[in-house]
Design a protein around this motif. Structure first.
Motif, PDB file in Angstrom:
ATOM      1  N   ALA A 132       0.832  -1.210   0.000  1.00 15.45           N
ATOM      2  CA  ALA A 132       0.000   0.000   0.000  1.00 15.45           C
ATOM      3  C   ALA A 132       0.865   1.256   0.000  1.00 15.45           C
ATOM      4  O   ALA A 132       0.579   2.219  -0.714  1.00 15.45           O
ATOM      5  N   ILE A 133       1.926   1.256   0.796  1.00 13.43           N
ATOM      6  CA  ILE A 133       2.829   2.405   0.833  1.00 13.43           C
ATOM      7  C   ILE A 133       3.444   2.634  -0.546  1.00 13.43           C
ATOM      8  O   ILE A 133       3.513   3.770  -1.028  1.00 13.43           O
ATOM      9  N   LEU A 134       3.888   1.567  -1.192  1.00  9.02           N
ATOM     10  CA  LEU A 134       4.493   1.695  -2.519  1.00  9.02           C
ATOM     11  C   LEU A 134       3.502   2.239  -3.539  1.00  9.02           C
ATOM     12  O   LEU A 134       3.866   3.044  -4.400  1.00  9.02           O
ATOM     13  N   GLU A 135       2.255   1.827  -3.433  1.00 10.12           N
ATOM     14  CA  GLU A 135       1.242   2.332  -4.363  1.00 10.12           C
ATOM     15  C   GLU A 135       1.003   3.833  -4.174  1.00 10.12           C
ATOM     16  O   GLU A 135       0.842   4.566  -5.149  1.00 10.12           O
ATOM     17  N   ASP A 136       0.975   4.280  -2.939  1.00 20.64           N
ATOM     18  CA  ASP A 136       0.676   5.680  -2.644  1.00 20.64           C
ATOM     19  C   ASP A 136       1.897   6.594  -2.637  1.00 20.64           C
ATOM     20  O   ASP A 136       1.756   7.814  -2.574  1.00 20.64           O
ATOM     21  N   ASN A 137       3.086   6.022  -2.692  1.00 20.14           N
ATOM     22  CA  ASN A 137       4.336   6.793  -2.654  1.00 20.14           C
ATOM     23  C   ASN A 137       5.275   6.288  -3.749  1.00 20.14           C
ATOM     24  O   ASN A 137       6.153   5.450  -3.495  1.00 20.14           O
ATOM     25  N   PRO A 138       5.114   6.756  -4.982  1.00 19.71           N
ATOM     26  CA  PRO A 138       5.902   6.238  -6.106  1.00 19.71           C
ATOM     27  C   PRO A 138       7.420   6.359  -5.941  1.00 19.71           C
ATOM     28  O   PRO A 138       8.159   5.590  -6.546  1.00 19.71           O
ATOM     29  N   GLU A 139       7.885   7.289  -5.118  1.00 19.00           N
ATOM     30  CA  GLU A 139       9.327   7.467  -4.921  1.00 19.00           C
ATOM     31  C   GLU A 139       9.888   6.589  -3.799  1.00 19.00           C
ATOM     32  O   GLU A 139      11.078   6.656  -3.497  1.00 19.00           O
TER      33      GLU A 139
END
Length: 90
Positions: A21-28
């Motif tokens: 979920a973090i990766l989806e919402d934070n592309p960097e």
């Protein structure tokens, strides 16, 4: 120089979904996996959205559940019922 906000969790099935979920919402975001821990670094601001975590877990999720899996974090913390964020203000 930009400072990274980061969060580190114990490595388990729930945190696998939280990190997705973090990766989806934070592309960097950059993930560093170790044998018993997973750390996520994000330049400036890291956000964890309840709705995205619920989608990945397939169940309701209270952001306070993050505390169960949390090892450490870095950044200024801001928390609502729907969003948990860490950031560094310049």
């Amino acid at each position: 120089m930009t400072s990274n906000a980061f969060i580190a969790f114990q490595k388990n099935e729930d945190t696998r979904c939280i990190v997705e979920a973090i990766l989806e919402d934070n592309p960097e975001a950059v993930v560093v996996e170790q044998p018993a821990m997973v750390k996520v670094d994000v330049p400036r601001r890291l956000v964890i959205r309840r709705a995205t975590v619920e989608e990945k877990l397939g169940r309701e999720f209270d952001l306070r559940e993050l505390q169960v899996h949390l090892i450490t974090l870095s950044g200024h913390l801001d928390e609502t019922d729907d969003e948990f964020s860490l950031s560094w203000k310049s």
